[in-house]
Scaffold this active site. Structure first.
Site, PDB file in Angstrom:
ATOM      1  N   GLU A 140      13.440   0.973  -8.980  1.00  0.00           N
ATOM      2  CA  GLU A 140      13.655   2.324  -9.497  1.00  0.00           C
ATOM      3  C   GLU A 140      15.122   2.510  -9.878  1.00  0.00           C
ATOM      4  OE1 GLU A 140      12.058   5.546  -7.219  1.00  0.00           O
ATOM      5  OE2 GLU A 140      10.453   4.335  -6.327  1.00  0.00           O
ATOM      6  N   THR A 158      15.265   3.332   2.322  1.00  0.00           N
ATOM      7  CA  THR A 158      15.416   3.302   0.863  1.00  0.00           C
ATOM      8  C   THR A 158      16.793   2.718   0.598  1.00  0.00           C
ATOM      9  OG1 THR A 158      14.084   5.314   0.649  1.00  0.00           O
ATOM     10  CG2 THR A 158      15.438   4.682  -1.254  1.00  0.00           C
ATOM     11  N   LYS A 194       7.002   5.126   3.399  1.00  0.00           N
ATOM     12  CA  LYS A 194       8.160   5.079   2.500  1.00  0.00           C
ATOM     13  C   LYS A 194       9.474   5.417   3.196  1.00  0.00           C
ATOM     14  CE  LYS A 194       5.862   5.015  -1.629  1.00  0.00           C
ATOM     15  NZ  LYS A 194       6.194   4.203  -2.799  1.00  0.00           N
ATOM     16  N   GLN A 247       0.471   3.293   3.467  1.00  0.00           N
ATOM     17  CA  GLN A 247       0.418   4.275   2.372  1.00  0.00           C
ATOM     18  C   GLN A 247      -1.027   4.626   2.008  1.00  0.00           C
ATOM     19  OE1 GLN A 247       2.421   2.899  -1.181  1.00  0.00           O
ATOM     20  NE2 GLN A 247       2.022   4.773  -2.324  1.00  0.00           N
ATOM     21  N   ARG A 275       2.274  -0.755   1.965  1.00  0.00           N
ATOM     22  CA  ARG A 275       1.086  -0.349   1.195  1.00  0.00           C
ATOM     23  C   ARG A 275      -0.132  -0.064   2.066  1.00  0.00           C
ATOM     24  NH1 ARG A 275       3.655   1.336  -3.162  1.00  0.00           N
ATOM     25  NH2 ARG A 275       4.778  -0.318  -4.248  1.00  0.00           N
ATOM     26  N   HIS A 290       3.332   1.891 -14.050  1.00  0.00           N
ATOM     27  CA  HIS A 290       3.171   1.776 -12.599  1.00  0.00           C
ATOM     28  C   HIS A 290       2.118   2.768 -12.104  1.00  0.00           C
ATOM     29  CE1 HIS A 290       4.234   1.437  -8.331  1.00  0.00           C
ATOM     30  NE2 HIS A 290       4.314   2.764  -8.292  1.00  0.00           N
ATOM     31  N   ASP A 296      12.668   1.547  -3.340  1.00  0.00           N
ATOM     32  CA  ASP A 296      11.828   2.389  -2.484  1.00  0.00           C
ATOM     33  C   ASP A 296      10.849   1.480  -1.735  1.00  0.00           C
ATOM     34  OD1 ASP A 296      10.366   4.475  -1.385  1.00  0.00           O
ATOM     35  OD2 ASP A 296       9.222   4.840  -3.219  1.00  0.00           O
ATOM     36  N   GLU A 313       9.947  -1.365  -4.579  1.00  0.00           N
ATOM     37  CA  GLU A 313       9.730  -0.644  -5.829  1.00  0.00           C
ATOM     38  C   GLU A 313      11.044  -0.604  -6.601  1.00  0.00           C
ATOM     39  OE1 GLU A 313       7.883   3.201  -5.065  1.00  0.00           O
ATOM     40  OE2 GLU A 313       5.911   2.227  -4.995  1.00  0.00           O
ATOM     41  N   ASP A 334      11.740  11.638  -4.751  1.00  0.00           N
ATOM     42  CA  ASP A 334      11.284  10.486  -5.527  1.00  0.00           C
ATOM     43  C   ASP A 334      10.208  10.929  -6.515  1.00  0.00           C
ATOM     44  OD1 ASP A 334      11.421   7.862  -6.316  1.00  0.00           O
ATOM     45  OD2 ASP A 334      10.012   7.135  -4.809  1.00  0.00           O
ATOM     46  N   GLU A 357       1.693  -4.753  -7.721  1.00  0.00           N
ATOM     47  CA  GLU A 357       1.218  -4.862  -9.104  1.00  0.00           C
ATOM     48  C   GLU A 357       1.163  -6.328  -9.541  1.00  0.00           C
ATOM     49  OE1 GLU A 357       4.233  -1.586 -10.018  1.00  0.00           O
ATOM     50  OE2 GLU A 357       3.002  -1.584 -11.832  1.00  0.00           O
TER      51      GLU A 357
HETATM   52 MN    MN Z   1       8.799   5.190  -5.303  1.00  0.00          MN
END
Ligand code: MN
Length: 432
Positions: A205, A261, A257, A244, A241, A138, A237, A203, A131, A378
């Site tokens: 992506e 996925t 993570k 993380q 948080r 971002h 993804d 996420e 990844d 975000e």
């Molecule tokens: Mn990611």
């Protein structure tokens, strides 16, 4: 890299009902998929409108090029993506002809099945998943949450940042999202705790499916890197948080993570995307020019994609109230600081071998404005500023029962738009 030809003709029409007006899968797209229908073992197909065409069966009947017959007998696309690009291009042309001309119509029609009746599987046996982090807005937004004084680290504009993810937990759209448990430490707490994440996020992506192989020790020059892009998909993804923030230093993402996925099952091929290649946005004045191994004029001129991506959310309450999914964000994929070819050239710059069916994620693609932010953290300012939903609910992070859907459409003047299908997952409570 692929060129524009008669398979991209916007006037081309398929005899399959509904295909020409289909938002994702007109005959100009022809994405590859691994599917099963009834008792039949997983096999390879392509989407046309709301149908899947069984390519494994067509190959058995000698209706497809000899060069792809063996690869189409497999249960994954790995063998097909190990072949030279010319073989996949020949396959595309043959399928296009079958679906637009009358010559073999009855024999071909016998191998159409409604997509809604199919199980769609992971398209590859994924050897490795990497990844990246090329969405610069971002990177700025997240960097600000984790390091307010120093959002973008000094390497960002020199190196396409990435980390090795986990291939075993990549799953196709529709796979339940079991809320992960893990270790985290609340901001005011002295010691960490173990339990279900309180900050579950998504996420937005793009996923890149690698074609071909470079032997260990051999680099892929930037000028040849685009030839290693076999196709694209959507990639979510999922991220915890709180876990993380606690675990990411010094080695980067780990358990926050790798619990899941999700990828969209349709592989939109590099051939299908040829009309939608656009110039990479110029680097802002003052940004460093990348080292020569990352710079190619042709890549800068056509290595980005004219793709619009969007995210929507449907909560349990919204489902009960009969409300439609609520759009959370929408924005172009051009918000990538590095091209996919630069990601590939960099990944192999040390001689690391990439294999057919390896998966690369771009990293979250956010735009500069909130309407194009590609993650909930975000949109909600790290949970401090929850977003409002039509049901009267608010969300700082995802709740159990929430269903998240990613979509993308490629468009260009003078061409028929093509789509990626949906990449969906619904959050389930943590397991005991
Ligand atoms: Mn990611």
């Amino acid at each position: 890299m692929s060129t524009i030809d008669d398979t991209h003709d916007p006037a081309a029409s398929s005899w399959v009902p509904g295909a020409d007006d289909h938002p994702d899968f007109p005959v100009q797209n022809l994405p590859l998929v691994v599917f099963s229908h009834g008792d039949v073992a997983p096999r390879i197909g392509t989407a046309i409108g709301e149908q899947v065409l069984d390519l494994t069966a067509l190959a058995q009947q000698r209706l497809l090029p000899e060069a792809v017959t063996r690869a189409l007998a497999e249960r994954t696309l790995n063998a097909l993506f190990a072949l030279p690009g010319a073989a996949r291009s020949a396959l595309r042309h043959a399928v296009f002809l079958h679906l637009t001309s009358a010559s073999n119509r009855d024999r071909v029609r016998a191998h159409l099945v409604p997509s809604a009746e199919c199980d769609l599987h992971l398209p590859f046996a994924i050897g490795d998943f990497t990844d990246f982090y090329v969405g610069i807005h971002h990177a700025n937004n997240i960097g600000r949450q984790f390091r307010p004084d120093n959002p973008l680290l000094p390497n960002y504009k020199h190196v396409p940042i990435g980390y090795h993810g986990r291939a075993s937990s990549v799953r196709p759209s529709g796979t339940p999202v079991i809320r992960p448990k893990g270790q985290s430490r609340a901001p005011e707490a002295e010691t960490p705790e173990y339990g279900p994440t309180r900050r579950l996020d998504y996420e937005l992506e793009l996923g890149v499916w690698i074609a071909g192989e470079n032997p260990l020790g051999e680099t892929v020059p930037i000028a040849g890197a685009a030839d290693r892009i076999g196709g694209l998909c959507l990639l979510n993804d999922w991220s915890a948080r709180d876990m993380q923030a606690w675990e990411y230093q010094p080695l980067g993402p780990f358990l926050a993570k790798n619990f899941l996925t999700t990828v969209s099952p349709w592989v939109v091929t590099a051939e299908a995307l040829a009309p939608f290649r656009i110039a990479q946005a110029p680097r802002p004045a003052g940004d460093p020019r990348p080292l020569p191994y990352l710079w190619d004029e042709a890549d800068q001129a056509g290595g980005a994609l004219g793709l619009d991506m969007e995210v929507s959310l449907l909560t349990s309450a919204m489902r009960e109230q009969g409300l439609p999914a609520h759009p959370l964000s929408r924005g172009p994929a051009s918000n990538m600081y590095w091209t996919i070819a630069q990601m590939i050239a960099h990944h192999t710059a040390n001689g690391c071998n990439l294999n057919p069916g390896d998966l690369l994620g771009t990293g979250t693609i956010s735009g500069p404005q909130a309407s194009a932010f590609g993650s909930l953290t975000e949109l909600s300012g790290g949970g401090k500023d929850p977003i409002s939903l039509p049901s009267g609910e608010t969300r700082g992070f995802l709740e159990n029962g929430d269903e998240l859907t990613l979509r993308a459409t490629a468009s260009a003047p003078g061409f028929r738009p093509i789509g990626f299908g949906a990449c969906t997952g619904r959050v389930e409570p943590a397991r005991l």
